[in-house]
Design a protein around this motif. Sequence first.
Motif, PDB file in Angstrom:
ATOM      1  N   UNK A 100     -14.972   0.532 -21.096  1.00  0.00           N
ATOM      2  CA  UNK A 100     -14.333   1.429 -20.139  1.00  0.00           C
ATOM      3  C   UNK A 100     -13.804   0.653 -18.934  1.00  0.00           C
ATOM      4  N   UNK A 101     -14.598  -0.274 -18.423  1.00  0.00           N
ATOM      5  CA  UNK A 101     -14.176  -1.076 -17.272  1.00  0.00           C
ATOM      6  C   UNK A 101     -12.949  -1.912 -17.633  1.00  0.00           C
ATOM      7  N   UNK A 102     -12.966  -2.537 -18.822  1.00  0.00           N
ATOM      8  CA  UNK A 102     -11.823  -3.342 -19.253  1.00  0.00           C
ATOM      9  C   UNK A 102     -10.557  -2.503 -19.334  1.00  0.00           C
ATOM     10  N   UNK A 103     -10.672  -1.322 -19.946  1.00  0.00           N
ATOM     11  CA  UNK A 103      -9.498  -0.457 -20.095  1.00  0.00           C
ATOM     12  C   UNK A 103      -8.925  -0.075 -18.737  1.00  0.00           C
ATOM     13  N   UNK A 104      -9.787   0.260 -17.796  1.00  0.00           N
ATOM     14  CA  UNK A 104      -9.313   0.676 -16.476  1.00  0.00           C
ATOM     15  C   UNK A 104      -8.720  -0.498 -15.693  1.00  0.00           C
ATOM     16  N   UNK A 105      -9.302  -1.687 -15.872  1.00  0.00           N
ATOM     17  CA  UNK A 105      -8.730  -2.865 -15.222  1.00  0.00           C
ATOM     18  C   UNK A 105      -7.359  -3.210 -15.814  1.00  0.00           C
ATOM     19  N   UNK A 106      -7.230  -3.112 -17.129  1.00  0.00           N
ATOM     20  CA  UNK A 106      -5.963  -3.421 -17.780  1.00  0.00           C
ATOM     21  C   UNK A 106      -4.867  -2.431 -17.413  1.00  0.00           C
ATOM     22  N   UNK A 107      -5.254  -1.200 -17.175  1.00  0.00           N
ATOM     23  CA  UNK A 107      -4.256  -0.135 -17.009  1.00  0.00           C
ATOM     24  C   UNK A 107      -3.307  -0.414 -15.846  1.00  0.00           C
ATOM     25  N   UNK A 108      -3.796  -1.032 -14.770  1.00  0.00           N
ATOM     26  CA  UNK A 108      -2.931  -1.259 -13.607  1.00  0.00           C
ATOM     27  C   UNK A 108      -1.849  -2.306 -13.878  1.00  0.00           C
ATOM     28  N   UNK A 119       2.277  -1.583 -14.293  1.00  0.00           N
ATOM     29  CA  UNK A 119       3.280  -2.304 -13.506  1.00  0.00           C
ATOM     30  C   UNK A 119       4.326  -2.953 -14.413  1.00  0.00           C
ATOM     31  N   UNK A 120       3.885  -3.477 -15.562  1.00  0.00           N
ATOM     32  CA  UNK A 120       4.820  -4.093 -16.505  1.00  0.00           C
ATOM     33  C   UNK A 120       5.743  -3.058 -17.147  1.00  0.00           C
ATOM     34  N   UNK A 121       5.198  -1.893 -17.435  1.00  0.00           N
ATOM     35  CA  UNK A 121       5.922  -0.912 -18.229  1.00  0.00           C
ATOM     36  C   UNK A 121       6.646   0.145 -17.402  1.00  0.00           C
ATOM     37  N   UNK A 122       6.283   0.280 -16.144  1.00  0.00           N
ATOM     38  CA  UNK A 122       6.882   1.346 -15.353  1.00  0.00           C
ATOM     39  C   UNK A 122       6.467   2.727 -15.822  1.00  0.00           C
ATOM     40  N   UNK A 123       5.310   2.793 -16.485  1.00  0.00           N
ATOM     41  CA  UNK A 123       4.760   4.049 -16.991  1.00  0.00           C
ATOM     42  C   UNK A 123       3.254   4.074 -16.718  1.00  0.00           C
ATOM     43  N   UNK A 124       2.700   5.252 -16.450  1.00  0.00           N
ATOM     44  CA  UNK A 124       1.245   5.324 -16.262  1.00  0.00           C
ATOM     45  C   UNK A 124       0.507   4.959 -17.552  1.00  0.00           C
ATOM     46  N   UNK A 125      -0.707   4.425 -17.397  1.00  0.00           N
ATOM     47  CA  UNK A 125      -1.569   4.119 -18.538  1.00  0.00           C
ATOM     48  C   UNK A 125      -2.920   4.809 -18.287  1.00  0.00           C
ATOM     49  N   UNK A 126      -2.996   6.108 -18.543  1.00  0.00           N
ATOM     50  CA  UNK A 126      -4.246   6.828 -18.296  1.00  0.00           C
ATOM     51  C   UNK A 126      -5.316   6.438 -19.313  1.00  0.00           C
TER      52      UNK A 126
END
Length: 320
Positions: free
Chosen positions: A43-51, A55-62
Amino acid sequence: MKISRRVALSAPFLLPSVARAQPAFPQRPVRMIVPYTPGGVSDITARLMSEPLAALWGQPVPVENRAGADGVIGTDAIAKAAPDGHTLGLVSVAHPVNAAFYRLPFDSIRDFTFITQTSSTPLVLCAPPSFAPNTPEELVEYARAHPGVTFAGTGGVVRLAPVLFAQRTNTRLEYVPYRGSSQAHPDLIAGRVNIMFDTVPAALGHIRSGALKAIATTGGRRSAQLPEVPTLGEALLPGFEASTWGMVIAPAGLPAPVLAKLHADCVAAMANAVVVDRHRTLGADIVTSEPDALRSFVQAELTKWGEAARAAGVELQNAR
């Protein structure tokens, strides 16, 4: 024959490069399913990666936690999602280990696209200070002289790593089940159970306080958190490895261009300084991999833990 511009533009089959053009990815938010409860390393990895990914994709990563049945429910949701790259999963070593415990509603290899590994965290073979052996060699000698050395297990790889160790050393260990590390540690510290193969983050506080001693770690290299403790591979069993780890997956059938972008961007996200520093505090090493190599690694893990489970007499159950 001359072809007019109007005819050419209206006939895609005459322009293969146009016909093969892929829409830009991503076109909408990309959800990251974590099939476990919040707060764990996955869970921590996923949330860290999401930011960095957002930024790379210009789309949210919930990030969406879909826990249940040791991760089977959420993993099944990943397998059954549309293979367009807009649904990813962040799963752990539980992915191959679950195949040793459960009748699964998916195939652990064929139903997924493997994108990259994210991290690896070794286990630590620990014991109370009162337990006589201090090295892996001494533990093997003691276990052969005293059949039935007990180990605390909490399921998954924490249960199966001691079985693998016993297989490799021709010793007999007795499994004592616990619901989690916090339930096992008081009995381990008190000496009511002899040893435990626990995750480094879970056991580290007790080791540093002196309540437990570390006999060995189980990664491919020494733990940055316990650099003075040898690995089982270097001390006794070359090639022995039993770690918890994470990886990014997607449904099977992902288009090759989307896979290539996801792989490159997820690897870049794991190299982000904030991501690296946070994993270091968790006792985890950043580990990334090529999709084909990751697929082979997961297949090897399926074989390894399946054999250990059969040796332990584990019977397949329905996931629920």
